[in-house]
Every structure is written in structure tokens, then in C-alpha cells.
Design an enzyme around this catalytic site. Structure first.
Site, PDB file in Angstrom:
ATOM      1  N   CYS A   1       0.970  -1.117   0.198  1.00  0.00           N
ATOM      2  CA  CYS A   1      -0.039  -0.074   0.091  1.00  0.00           C
ATOM      3  C   CYS A   1       0.581   1.293   0.093  1.00  0.00           C
ATOM      4  O   CYS A   1       0.632   2.155  -0.934  1.00  0.00           O
ATOM      5  CB  CYS A   1      -0.707  -0.138   1.102  1.00  0.00           C
ATOM      6  SG  CYS A   1      -0.215   0.104   2.794  1.00  0.00           S
TER       7      CYS A   1
ATOM      8  N   HIS B   1      -2.723   1.127   6.536  1.00  0.00           N
ATOM      9  CA  HIS B   1      -3.130   1.105   5.296  1.00  0.00           C
ATOM     10  C   HIS B   1      -3.177   2.468   4.779  1.00  0.00           C
ATOM     11  O   HIS B   1      -3.510   3.705   5.414  1.00  0.00           O
ATOM     12  CB  HIS B   1      -4.375   0.388   5.066  1.00  0.00           C
ATOM     13  CG  HIS B   1      -4.529  -0.115   3.563  1.00  0.00           C
ATOM     14  ND1 HIS B   1      -4.014  -0.719   2.969  1.00  0.00           N
ATOM     15  CD2 HIS B   1      -5.648   0.705   2.818  1.00  0.00           C
ATOM     16  CE1 HIS B   1      -4.364  -0.792   1.687  1.00  0.00           C
ATOM     17  NE2 HIS B   1      -5.483   0.070   1.541  1.00  0.00           N
TER      18      HIS B   1
ATOM     19  N   HIS C   1      -5.693   1.791  -4.409  1.00  0.00           N
ATOM     20  CA  HIS C   1      -4.761   1.490  -3.475  1.00  0.00           C
ATOM     21  C   HIS C   1      -4.389   0.076  -3.983  1.00  0.00           C
ATOM     22  O   HIS C   1      -4.963  -0.508  -4.571  1.00  0.00           O
ATOM     23  CB  HIS C   1      -5.378   1.331  -2.237  1.00  0.00           C
ATOM     24  CG  HIS C   1      -6.676   0.606  -2.009  1.00  0.00           C
ATOM     25  ND1 HIS C   1      -7.044  -0.104  -0.867  1.00  0.00           N
ATOM     26  CD2 HIS C   1      -7.479  -0.014  -2.905  1.00  0.00           C
ATOM     27  CE1 HIS C   1      -8.015  -0.731  -0.882  1.00  0.00           C
ATOM     28  NE2 HIS C   1      -8.438  -0.863  -2.108  1.00  0.00           N
TER      29      HIS C   1
END
Length: 354
Positions: A270, A318, A330
Site C-alpha cells: 500500500c 493502510h 490502493h
């Protein structure tokens, strides 16, 4: 997170592997303790949900491991700098001691002469001269010798002082170097532990994913774009800027696989995707999601604009890039390629504008 279709029953092997993986990884993140009863997944969607949970825990460990490695790199840099300063100060001290040794014989001779009663003053010259000329010669010689001795003594004193200062600096540098080494070694041990934890977690995730059927894997991966999303229209409407340009770069990676610790150009985790996207527009962004949460300026959720960086979970494990209309691009998790997804599928933490 993509929507999951429910199947009537999950194969017994899937339930066993995913449940075992959950038990092993539960200690890595907030969740049930190992002593708590854990219900076995009974449907494909349950198994996929467990798989996603394991992956999130592994992702959190991945970010923690990356941060620990960066901390180690910084400590090693301090250690290298301390070692270099120690080497330089030691060289200065050695040179200063060598300079002292040059004058030591003269100092020794002067000390011996004084100890044995050698007569080198003007009164001795008067008393021991047989003629006026001899007196003048002796006094002239004594003046020369006296001046040289005084100069040598002054230089010896300066050299001795310099040697003392250099040795003090060398000792301080040695203490600093030892402390830097000890700190780096402690951090190295922490990095090794985090890497071991991450390896164990990712192994369990891969095993759980491998036990899923092809249909379940497809359900897990989902669609790269939500229904009605038009990438070309979005790109055409973007206002030029570093954030929107980074968003455009990130959108070119949709479909690339998620890989722990990867930063591109064709596989990402990420924070690696965020770092890579902004690098394409000439911006150096920190490596981990927690570091990215302190970069740029804060943005309220109500004021999000395309290109803003959005961060998730209480531990900020994240991160993605906002694409407008409640969507983000993402690198989601293992088994799910880079995709555009709603930000509401993940617990929102904060946002930043770079």
C-alpha cells in the site's frame, strides 16, 4: 474492500487452513486472543473474510517491519558517522603525539643538564672566560642556545596541549561510537524479530489463499473498478497538481499485484504504491504508511480532493490515494490487485495533502 458473493458451503480444507492461519496470526494485531474460541468459517465468504483479516494483519506487520528497517538504517548511518569521527580524531591524536615525540629529546637533555648541574647562565660565562673576546663569544652562544631552547619548549608545550586535547576528543568519539553501535545492534534485533513475525504471518496468508477455490480467489480479487467508474473521464477532469498527477500515475498501475514490501514498478504494497506514484511527479515521499501520515498537511475528510493521501486503521497500517466521489486507488492486500475501491470499506483514520 470488494463485495463478496456467498457460496453455500466452503470446502472443509479451506476452513481448516484459514482457521489455523487465523489462530497463528491473531497475536500480531488486535483481535481475539489465542484462548478465545474461534468459529470455523462455514461459507466461502466467511473464509474470504478471514483471509482478508489475516492479510490486513500481515500488512500491518509489513509496515512495522519497514519502519523498523528504516530506523535501523538511520542508526547504522549514525554509527558510520561516529566511526568516521573516531578514525579522524584518532589520526589527529596520533599526529599530535608524533609531534610531541619530536621535541622530547630536547626536553630530556634540558632536564638531564639541570639535574647534573650543567652551568649555562651568564655568570658562569663571566667566571669561566679567559679574555673579553671569549666572554663575548660564550655569552653570544648562550643567547642563541637560550632562545632555541625557549622556542623548543614553547613548541613542546603547544604540541603537548594539542595531543592532550586530541586524545580527549578521541576518547569522546570512541564512547560515541560504542554507544551508536550498541543502539544499532538493539534495533537490529528488533528488525530481525519483526521480520520473523512478518514471515510467519505471510506464510499463513499464502497458505490460506492457496486453499481457496479459483472461484473464491476471483471473488476475493474483485473488480479493478467499481461499477460506473470511468477512468478517462476522471483523468480529463483533474485539476493539474502534484497530487492529481500522482493519482494519474497510480491509476496506471491498476491490476498490478500486491506484494509485501514492494515499491514498483509493477508490484506494490500500500505505502509502496503511494511512494511510487508521487515519485513519478518528482516528489520524495516517506516509505511507510505511518511516516506518510506525518508528511504534507492534514486535510479534513469533508474537504478531500482527488490526489489527497488517505490513511486507515487506528495504527495507520493502510494508505491509498483519493480518487474523488468517495473512491481511492490502493494496493489493497494479498490476492487483490491494485484497484479503485470505496474508502468506506476501510476504517478511515486521516488524510494528508502533499
Amino acid at each position: 474492500m470488494t463485495a463478496h458473493h456467498r457460496n453455500p458451503r466452503v470446502p472443509r480444507a479451506v476452513a481448516g487452513v484459514v482457521s489455523a492461519a487465523f489462530l497463528v496470526c491473531a497475536s500480531y494485531a488486535a483481535g481475539p486472543s489465542l484462548a478465545d474460541p474461534v468459529a470455523l468459517p462455514t461459507t466461502a465468504s466467511d473464509a474470504i473474510a478471514r483471509m482478508v483479516d489475516l492479510s490486513r494483519q500481515a500488512e500491518a506487520l509489513n509496515q512495522s517491519s519497514l519502519a523498523a528497517q528504516q530506523d535501523l538504517d538511520a542508526k547504522l548511518a549514525v554509527q558510520r558517522d561516529a566511526d568516521a569521527k573516531l578514525a579522524a580524531s584518532t589520526a589527529v591524536a596520533d599526529a599530535a603525539r608524533a609531534e610531541v615525540r619530536k621535541f622530547q629529546p630536547m626536553i630530556d637533555r634540558t632536564a638531564v643538564a639541570a639535574y647534573t648541574g650543567a652551568r649555562t647562565d651568564r655568570m658562569f660565562a663571566v667566571l669561566s672566560s679567559d679574555s673579553p673576546q671569549q666572554l663575548l663569544d660564550k655569552m653570544s652562544l648562550l643567547d642563541v642556545l637560550g632562545q632555541r631552547t625557549a622556542d623548543d619548549v614553547r613548541q613542546f608545550t603547544r604540541s603537548a596541549d594539542a595531543a592532550t586535547a586530541a586524545e580527549t576528543a578521541a576518547r569522546a568519539a570512541a564512547d560515541t561510537a560504542r554507544a551508536a553501535t550498541a543502539t544499532a545492534e538493539a534495533v537490529r534485533a528488533d528488525v530481525d524479530r519483526k521480520r520473523d513475525d512478518l514471515t510467519a504471518a505471510t506464510t499463513q496468508v499464502v497458505e490460506a489463499w492457496g486453499a481457496l477455490s479459483a472461484s473464491d480467489r476471483s471473488t476475493l480479487a474483485g473488480s479493478p473498478f467499481p461499477p460506473g467508474f470511468d477512468r478517462d473521464s476522471l483523468l480529463a477532469g483533474l485539476v493539474p497538481g502534484s497530487g492529481t498527477s500522482a493519482l494519474a500515475a497510480a491509476l496506471t498501475r491498476v491490476g498490478d499485484p500486491y506484494v509485501w514490501g514492494a515499491t514498483g514498478p509493477d508490484r506494490f504494497d500500500c505505502s509502496g504504491l503511494v511512494q511510487w506514484a508521487f515519485k513519478q511527479v518528482g516528489m520524495t515521499v516517506p516509505r511507510t504508511s505511518s511516516q506518510q501520515a506525518n508528511f504534507g498537511t492534514p486535510v479534513a475528510r469533508s474537504e478531500l480532493q482527488p490526489g489527497d493521501v488517505v490513511l486507515f486503521y487506528p495504527e495507520i497500517s493502510h494508505v491509498g490515494i483519493y480518487a474523488g466521489n468517495g473512491l481511492m486507488v490502493h494496493a489493497s492486500t494479498f490476492g487483490v490487485p491494485v484497484a479503485v475501491a470505496p474508502i468506506d470499506t476501510t476504517p478511515f483514520h486521516s488524510a494528508r495533502r502533499y
